[in-house]
Write an enzyme that holds these catalytic residues in place. Structure first.
Site, mmCIF file in Angstrom:
data_model
loop_
_atom_site.group_PDB
_atom_site.id
_atom_site.type_symbol
_atom_site.label_atom_id
_atom_site.label_comp_id
_atom_site.label_asym_id
_atom_site.label_seq_id
_atom_site.Cartn_x
_atom_site.Cartn_y
_atom_site.Cartn_z
ATOM 1 C CG LEU A 93 -2.197 0.679 1.225
ATOM 2 C CD1 LEU A 93 -3.099 0.085 0.131
ATOM 3 C CD2 LEU A 93 -2.888 0.566 2.583
ATOM 4 C CG HIS A 128 -6.414 -3.236 -10.602
ATOM 5 N ND1 HIS A 128 -5.824 -3.707 -9.447
ATOM 6 C CD2 HIS A 128 -7.482 -4.032 -10.835
ATOM 7 C CE1 HIS A 128 -6.523 -4.741 -8.999
ATOM 8 N NE2 HIS A 128 -7.530 -4.954 -9.819
ATOM 9 C CG ASP A 155 -6.913 -1.867 -6.458
ATOM 10 O OD1 ASP A 155 -5.848 -1.372 -6.858
ATOM 11 O OD2 ASP A 155 -7.042 -3.060 -6.134
ATOM 12 C CD GLU A 175 -1.214 -4.902 -17.225
ATOM 13 O OE1 GLU A 175 -0.009 -5.193 -17.107
ATOM 14 O OE2 GLU A 175 -2.048 -5.074 -16.327
HETATM 15 C C1 GAR Z 1 0.296 -6.168 -14.004
HETATM 16 O O1 GAR Z 1 -0.667 -6.986 -14.618
HETATM 17 C C2 GAR Z 1 -0.386 -5.084 -13.208
HETATM 18 O O2 GAR Z 1 -1.579 -4.653 -13.798
HETATM 19 C C3 GAR Z 1 -0.654 -5.791 -11.915
HETATM 20 O O3 GAR Z 1 0.496 -6.542 -11.671
HETATM 21 C C4 GAR Z 1 1.046 -6.956 -12.932
HETATM 22 C C5 GAR Z 1 2.509 -6.677 -12.930
HETATM 23 O O4 GAR Z 1 3.120 -7.274 -14.031
HETATM 24 N N1 GAR Z 1 -0.923 -4.872 -10.846
HETATM 25 C C6 GAR Z 1 -1.714 -5.177 -9.839
HETATM 26 O O5 GAR Z 1 -2.265 -6.257 -9.719
HETATM 27 C C7 GAR Z 1 -1.899 -4.056 -8.827
HETATM 28 N N2 GAR Z 1 -2.979 -4.352 -7.936
HETATM 29 P P1 GAR Z 1 4.586 -6.855 -14.454
HETATM 30 O O6 GAR Z 1 5.442 -6.929 -13.185
HETATM 31 O O7 GAR Z 1 5.008 -7.872 -15.464
HETATM 32 O O8 GAR Z 1 4.531 -5.464 -14.999
#
Ligand code: GAR
Length: 191
Positions: A89, A106, A147, A176
């Site tokens: 957090l 997210h 969130d 993403e």
């Molecule tokens: C991503 O999918 C992001 O959206 C998510 O973690 C992943 C990180 O992937 N974030 C959350 O769940 C936040 N609550 P990455 O380390 O390969 O970028």
């Protein structure tokens, strides 16, 4: 004009971190000045180091104390913070120091599948279990409540009943990769 120095906050794999660094490599607007990880073993650190971006580790217990993080952000003259798979957090002192200057990605269409415990694969498993016909990603401002800050942008993708949790994760990750850097760029442009 001075470029906006961003710090990318990570905890794990770092596909978004790498994508952001590559996207802004020659940018006149954004400089990826620092990567901060809450875990020393995050693969994101390997990716960032190989792209010559300075990295620091601030573990969850150390994050509670402003004196551990704030001097680093000052040293790199950080203007804006981009969370990219950062799990702790965000502490109140950081929100106060960077008002409307911290954004998060997210992996769901918030407010669905958000809140404590909803991160990474947990989100995709919940989406699968609910039999959703679509999923997506949300970029939002960070506030003290997990969130739930103002939504900046959402992108969606259709799902098939045959999609596995891995398929869902892959489809969402593609969103993403395509959209997060562009949204960061737009928000920074409007600062
Ligand atoms: C991503 O999918 C992001 O959206 C998510 O973690 C992943 C990180 O992937 N974030 C959350 O769940 C936040 N609550 P990455 O380390 O390969 O970028």
């Amino acid at each position: 004009m001075k470029r906006t120095n961003i710090a990318i906050f990570v905890s794990g794999n770092g596909s978004n971190c790498e994508n952001l660094i590559r996207y802004f490599k020659d940018s006149q607007l954004v400089n990826c000045a620092l990567v901060v990880s809450s875990r020393a073993d995050a693969y994101a650190l390997v990716r960032a180091e190989s792209l010559n971006v300075p990295c620091r580790v601030v573990t969850k217990p150390l994050l509670a104390e402003p004196d551990n993080l704030m001097p680093m952000l000052k040293e790199f003259d950080i203007d804006f913070i981009v969370l990219a798979g950062f799990l702790p957090l965000v502490p109140d002192y950081l929100l106060e120091a960077f008002p409307r200057r911290i954004i998060n990605i997210h992996p769901s269409l918030l407010p669905k599948y958000g809140g404590k415990g909803m991160w990474g694969h947990h989100v995709h498993e919940a989406v699968k279990a609910a039999g959703e016909k679509e999923t997506g990603m949300t970029v939002h401002y960070v506030t003290p409540i997990c969130d739930s800050g103002e939504i900046i942008a959402q992108f969606r993708t259709p799902l098939l009943p045959t999609d596995t949790v891995e398929d869902i994760a892959e489809k969402e990750n593609q969103l993403e990769m395509e959209h997060y850097p562009k949204v960061v760029e737009q928000v920074v442009r409007e600062l």
